[in-house]
Design a protein around this motif. Structure first.
Motif, PDB file in Angstrom:
ATOM      1  N   GLY A  17      18.975  46.649  14.704  1.00 34.73           N
ATOM      2  CA  GLY A  17      19.726  46.714  13.461  1.00 34.73           C
ATOM      3  C   GLY A  17      18.976  46.082  12.304  1.00 34.73           C
ATOM      4  N   LEU A  18      18.217  45.030  12.599  1.00 31.79           N
ATOM      5  CA  LEU A  18      17.390  44.414  11.566  1.00 31.79           C
ATOM      6  C   LEU A  18      16.346  45.401  11.064  1.00 31.79           C
ATOM      7  CD1 LEU A  18      16.234  42.052   9.924  1.00 31.79           C
ATOM      8  CD2 LEU A  18      14.973  41.358  11.972  1.00 31.79           C
ATOM      9  N   LEU A  71      12.521  36.147  11.013  1.00 23.88           N
ATOM     10  CA  LEU A  71      12.847  37.144  12.032  1.00 23.88           C
ATOM     11  C   LEU A  71      13.420  36.498  13.286  1.00 23.88           C
ATOM     12  CD1 LEU A  71       9.847  39.665  11.829  1.00 23.88           C
ATOM     13  CD2 LEU A  71      12.057  39.746  10.675  1.00 23.88           C
ATOM     14  N   LYS A  72      12.872  35.339  13.653  1.00 19.84           N
ATOM     15  CA  LYS A  72      13.360  34.637  14.847  1.00 19.84           C
ATOM     16  C   LYS A  72      14.833  34.258  14.682  1.00 19.84           C
ATOM     17  CE  LYS A  72      12.525  30.525  17.667  1.00 19.84           C
ATOM     18  NZ  LYS A  72      11.676  29.310  17.823  1.00 19.84           N
ATOM     19  N   ARG A  73      15.191  33.752  13.501  1.00 15.19           N
ATOM     20  CA  ARG A  73      16.575  33.350  13.261  1.00 15.19           C
ATOM     21  C   ARG A  73      17.496  34.565  13.187  1.00 15.19           C
ATOM     22  NH1 ARG A  73      13.277  29.647  11.076  1.00 15.19           N
ATOM     23  NH2 ARG A  73      13.870  27.446  11.246  1.00 15.19           N
ATOM     24  N   LEU A  74      17.035  35.618  12.510  1.00 16.25           N
ATOM     25  CA  LEU A  74      17.857  36.814  12.441  1.00 16.25           C
ATOM     26  C   LEU A  74      18.012  37.461  13.814  1.00 16.25           C
ATOM     27  CD1 LEU A  74      16.612  38.479   9.125  1.00 16.25           C
ATOM     28  CD2 LEU A  74      18.839  37.414   9.550  1.00 16.25           C
ATOM     29  N   GLY A  75      16.955  37.348  14.635  1.00 12.24           N
ATOM     30  CA  GLY A  75      17.023  37.910  15.974  1.00 12.24           C
ATOM     31  C   GLY A  75      18.034  37.214  16.856  1.00 12.24           C
ATOM     32  N   LEU A 124       6.282  46.977   3.265  1.00 12.47           N
ATOM     33  CA  LEU A 124       7.023  46.640   4.484  1.00 12.47           C
ATOM     34  C   LEU A 124       6.202  45.740   5.395  1.00 12.47           C
ATOM     35  CD1 LEU A 124       9.502  47.006   6.282  1.00 12.47           C
ATOM     36  CD2 LEU A 124       8.450  49.086   7.175  1.00 12.47           C
ATOM     37  N   ALA A 125       4.916  46.044   5.562  1.00  9.28           N
ATOM     38  CA  ALA A 125       4.070  45.253   6.442  1.00  9.28           C
ATOM     39  C   ALA A 125       3.933  43.825   5.936  1.00  9.28           C
ATOM     40  CB  ALA A 125       2.694  45.908   6.565  1.00  9.28           C
ATOM     41  N   ILE A 126       3.652  43.659   4.648  1.00  6.30           N
ATOM     42  CA  ILE A 126       3.443  42.322   4.100  1.00  6.30           C
ATOM     43  C   ILE A 126       4.721  41.497   4.163  1.00  6.30           C
ATOM     44  CG2 ILE A 126       2.889  41.053   1.993  1.00  6.30           C
ATOM     45  CD1 ILE A 126       0.992  43.355   1.273  1.00  6.30           C
ATOM     46  N   ALA A 127       5.841  42.086   3.727  1.00  6.72           N
ATOM     47  CA  ALA A 127       7.108  41.352   3.729  1.00  6.72           C
ATOM     48  C   ALA A 127       7.502  40.942   5.151  1.00  6.72           C
ATOM     49  CB  ALA A 127       8.205  42.202   3.101  1.00  6.72           C
ATOM     50  N   THR A 128       7.371  41.859   6.103  1.00  3.46           N
ATOM     51  CA  THR A 128       7.750  41.562   7.485  1.00  3.46           C
ATOM     52  C   THR A 128       6.813  40.534   8.104  1.00  3.46           C
ATOM     53  OG1 THR A 128       8.586  43.830   7.707  1.00  3.46           O
ATOM     54  CG2 THR A 128       8.256  42.574   9.736  1.00  3.46           C
ATOM     55  N   GLY A 129       5.519  40.611   7.787  1.00  3.84           N
ATOM     56  CA  GLY A 129       4.561  39.648   8.326  1.00  3.84           C
ATOM     57  C   GLY A 129       4.881  38.229   7.922  1.00  3.84           C
ATOM     58  N   PHE A 130       5.235  38.021   6.663  1.00  2.00           N
ATOM     59  CA  PHE A 130       5.546  36.661   6.205  1.00  2.00           C
ATOM     60  C   PHE A 130       6.929  36.219   6.665  1.00  2.00           C
ATOM     61  CE2 PHE A 130       1.895  37.364   3.489  1.00  2.00           C
ATOM     62  CZ  PHE A 130       1.301  36.102   3.480  1.00  2.00           C
TER      63      PHE A 130
END
Length: 257
Positions: free
Chosen positions: A110-111, A98-102, A85-91
């Motif tokens: 929800g994300l 994340l910025k676009r999904l946010g 989770l940490a590695i995937a979220t970091g990249f």
């Protein structure tokens, strides 16, 4: 009367968006060979090696497979809910995902909920495979059905604790630093975090410290549950405290870009 075909713009219900995000996260995880290796293959190899571990290292009184299997189950939770989770979220943060999904209709919580749901589904598959393989090679769990109920509860608490810690790292460090820190923590906890080697085999002072770490609490709690049918209060309290503190810190410090 002709049907009303006029467009009705608007976001889908939040539950639908979260479910779709969870399915997407699950597909991304399953397509990543490195993640599959980390989350399933490594614990499986360690489980199979446990049948021969008694010739190399003394894990204490009892059958080696019975001692090692709860630790391998705990390791599976760590590898999925923390390291992956940490590695995937970091990249994702580095590449602007994340910025676009946010900025989408999907709420930011929800994300994160979608990520956690995907992790939980993957862990159910992991734990099921590991339990079946362990039973096939001679694991004789004690504690009856209550022990397996505690496995689910402790895995859920461990996921909350490790997942929050993983997001805390991914939301504050650069992607490269997250990769290094997540892998380093994984190796350190694998070797000396109270996962595979029972706490009783550590020096007393070190064992007291490990009992207060989420890795030691999860590993020791599962071993006790599959021995006596219940893990005791301390592992539950430790995992709950780590989950609460790490979640609060993540909510205050997580950066989406």
């Amino acid at each position: 009367m002709s049907p009303d075909l006029s467009p009705r713009p608007g976001a889908a219900p939040t539950t639908t968006m979260v479910r779709s995000q969870a399915l997407m996260e699950l597909r991304l995880l399953s397509r990543n060979g490195e993640q599959v290796l980390l989350t399933l293959v490594i614990p499986l190899l360690l489980l199979l090696a446990a049948t021969r571990a008694g010739d190399v290292v003394d894990l204490g009184p009892g059958r080696t497979i019975d001692i090692a299997t709860p630790g391998v189950l705990a390791l599976a939770v760590l590898s999925t809910s923390f390291t992956s989770l940490a590695i995937a979220t970091g990249f994702e943060r580095r590449y602007g995902v994340l910025k676009r999904l946010g900025a989408s209709p999907l709420p930011r919580w929800g994300l994160l909920a979608g990520k956690v749901l995907a992790i939980l589904v993957l862990e159910v598959v992991q734990l099921t495979v590991l339990v079946v393989v362990a039973l096939a090679i001679g694991w004789q769990p004690g504690g009856g059905l209550a022990a397996f109920a505690w496995l689910l509860l402790l895995a859920l608490l461990g996921t909350a604790a490790f997942g929050a810690l993983g997001l805390l790292i991914a939301g504050t460090l650069r992607a490269e630093a997250t990769l290094a820190v997540a892998n380093l923590v994984y190796v350190l906890l694998l070797v000396g975090g109270g996962l595979l080697v029972p706490l009783e085999r550590h020096p007393d002072a070190l064992a007291d410290v490990l009992r207060l770490l989420p890795s030691g609490a999860l590993g020791d709690g599962l071993r006790t549950a599959f021995d006596t049918g219940a893990p005791g209060l301390l592992p539950v309290v430790v995992l709950t405290a780590w989950a609460a503190v790490a979640t609060a810190l993540t909510a205050r410090t997580f950066r989406w870009e």
